[in-house]
Design an enzyme around this catalytic site. Sequence first.
Site, mmCIF file in Angstrom:
data_model
loop_
_atom_site.group_PDB
_atom_site.id
_atom_site.type_symbol
_atom_site.label_atom_id
_atom_site.label_comp_id
_atom_site.label_asym_id
_atom_site.label_seq_id
_atom_site.Cartn_x
_atom_site.Cartn_y
_atom_site.Cartn_z
ATOM 1 N N TRP B 106 0.921 -1.244 0.106
ATOM 2 C CA TRP B 106 0.033 0.046 -0.076
ATOM 3 C C TRP B 106 0.836 1.147 0.116
ATOM 4 O O TRP B 106 0.687 2.202 -0.898
ATOM 5 C CB TRP B 106 -0.872 -0.016 1.287
ATOM 6 N N ASP B 180 -2.128 6.182 6.593
ATOM 7 C CA ASP B 180 -3.221 5.488 5.815
ATOM 8 C C ASP B 180 -3.593 4.089 6.806
ATOM 9 O O ASP B 180 -2.784 3.099 7.033
ATOM 10 C CB ASP B 180 -2.587 4.733 4.657
ATOM 11 N N LYS B 204 -12.778 -2.313 5.712
ATOM 12 C CA LYS B 204 -12.280 -3.362 6.473
ATOM 13 C C LYS B 204 -13.164 -3.349 8.183
ATOM 14 O O LYS B 204 -13.627 -4.510 8.390
ATOM 15 C CB LYS B 204 -10.734 -3.152 6.793
#
Lengths: 373, 373
Positions: B106, B180, B204
């Site tokens: 990511w 993030d 999530k």
Amino acid sequence: MTPAAPRRPYNFSAGPAAMPEAVLSRAAAEMLDWHGSGMGVMEMSHRGKEFGEIIGQAEADFRQLLAVPSNFRILFMQGGGLGENAIVPLNLSRGGTVDFVVTGSWSTKSLKEAGRYCKTRTAATNAEGGHVAIPEAAQWSLSPDAAYVHLCSNETINGIEFQELPDLKALGSDAPLVIDFSSHVASRSVDWSRVGLAFGGAQKNLGPAGLTLVVVREDLLDRALPICPSAFSYKLVAENDSMYNTPPTWGIYMAGLTFQWLLQQKEGELTGIAAMEARNIAKAALLYEFIDASAFYVSKVDPACRSRMNVPFLLADESRNEAFLTGAKAAGLLQLKGHKSVGGMRASIYNAMPLEGVQALVSYMREFERLHA
Amino acid sequence: MTPAAPRRPYNFSAGPAAMPEAVLSRAAAEMLDWHGSGMGVMEMSHRGKEFGEIIGQAEADFRQLLAVPSNFRILFMQGGGLGENAIVPLNLSRGGTVDFVVTGSWSTKSLKEAGRYCKTRTAATNAEGGHVAIPEAAQWSLSPDAAYVHLCSNETINGIEFQELPDLKALGSDAPLVIDFSSHVASRSVDWSRVGLAFGGAQKNLGPAGLTLVVVREDLLDRALPICPSAFSYKLVAENDSMYNTPPTWGIYMAGLTFQWLLQQKEGELTGIAAMEARNIAKAALLYEFIDASAFYVSKVDPACRSRMNVPFLLADESRNEAFLTGAKAAGLLQLKGHKSVGGMRASIYNAMPLEGVQALVSYMREFERLHA
């Protein structure tokens, strides 16, 4: 005799808007377990076979419903209509000139936002008359070199609808036509031979807010500016079948249920969108004819371009607005207040609004007039 | 004796991921009529008082849950983590230099995307070791003039988690820290004194895909580049209380129900996030200790930074992968396949996964080992 179950109120919200009861009931029933998978739709990997089925079916059903030709891609995105006001010029303008046909609030916003990325021109505007009529296409001043021509085919706030899309080729322009069809998508057929790209937020006629539908001709996919965010690049989204980033899975599922509901609609010999369009014509005619026959209610929009979806109207005596809204709510007629920029009332009568809802509204309006005229 | 109702399968999806059953049941029950309003949540105008209550409560609950200080704004946006990879530099980079701490898939993607808008520097990377450890903060090479420093505080794919956020000031940098936190938001407390901006896709730990949460310090709101799309300008979104454009109303509602569920959690003396964090520590410890004690299963991640949320592991003999997954599914343990870039297995054990789910997984793994070792 057992009393009938109380009906749900009729909801005239301009968006997010009423959804078909059958769709909501189905979604509630499948909430904890979609088709025996042991998972709700919100809990599935977007890359799994279950969600693959859902998005594949949704896309196929939308293509069938609106007869989308095979050289157009159907993309499920995020950001809504306001997002697309930037995303379209980022993908299609090439930093050149774009022509705008300004017919109300939404096309005005689109023009303003595009100015961040390209040169914008007003090819036509109805601002002077107060956004109540559509300038004749033959009078539009189209640029010879426009990257595209933008219009909003149904102005939600002003209640104006293009009853026919312009044939840009016949007007001497080779530019692709971009239409913002957020607030009347799937309410009528689309002449795709006149369209390069169509976009729409889902929250009027397709499903929940947060899903944006983009239908784009394949030859337009590869024109993005380098500053276009990857997540909003039509090319990347198309290459990854709307899974470049995690798509709004619940919105796609709800839109898919709505597409199935639309395919099942019947009106006499007609089915699907044709049935829905006939019903929408009947609903709008009932309401406009009542308004025109009354001196108590006023529609300012040119009858040639009155929207079948969004019907703004005024009470001739605006001091009665609050009483009208209070009585309407008590009668089970919700969210009729007009947009603050226009005032008065607005009845949004999207696909999910049955004829009975419009009949109930007209009955209420007639009775309110009788009591207050 | 009546047999117990069959439990729902345990769903280990990395995202979109399992949601608390109580939240799903409540949403199903309210689908056609939210609190007597006569409308479902998806059918409400975002500007009406009903949805105003929903979003106001959701924001207040999240602020309470994570003790977000009053000089931070909580924004509900669209576009997901991949969208934010562009939206953050469009809002914060000022076209200057940005430092990235690269610890996995990511943060690598974030760095690449930011390159469209600013100069990017790799302040530290764990690529050489295969993304299995976090480089020590004292060794990071931070620029004196960075517009901000970006890191991914939980790498979903690699299973790496910052157990403590760096104190950039102590490292000699005045730059704001951007994290993030998509895949571990609300699983543990956050030290906001070390953060300038945190963003996360909801799918999530918070709600459905299509909602993005941004928590941003007020002094950072007014730095956007002119090419930043209005719909993604933190300043405009903050000024309009997340209603600059129609927000993803259903996602906000579901996240709000999840926040209420989180506030109700108890674990001994602990409540809310503290209770959830204690439970998450226990769940992760159970699984990692089992893996470490076995020669049949392998975790490659440095124990100092193993994620409590995403536990990638390998079978020492990878030829048994398919049998493992087939047996797991039959045992009601879903979506355990690892990400294609890492292979093997991945158990995502977010807030909605009870300890019993991890116990069931460990039992299955033990039995599978017994049969196949």
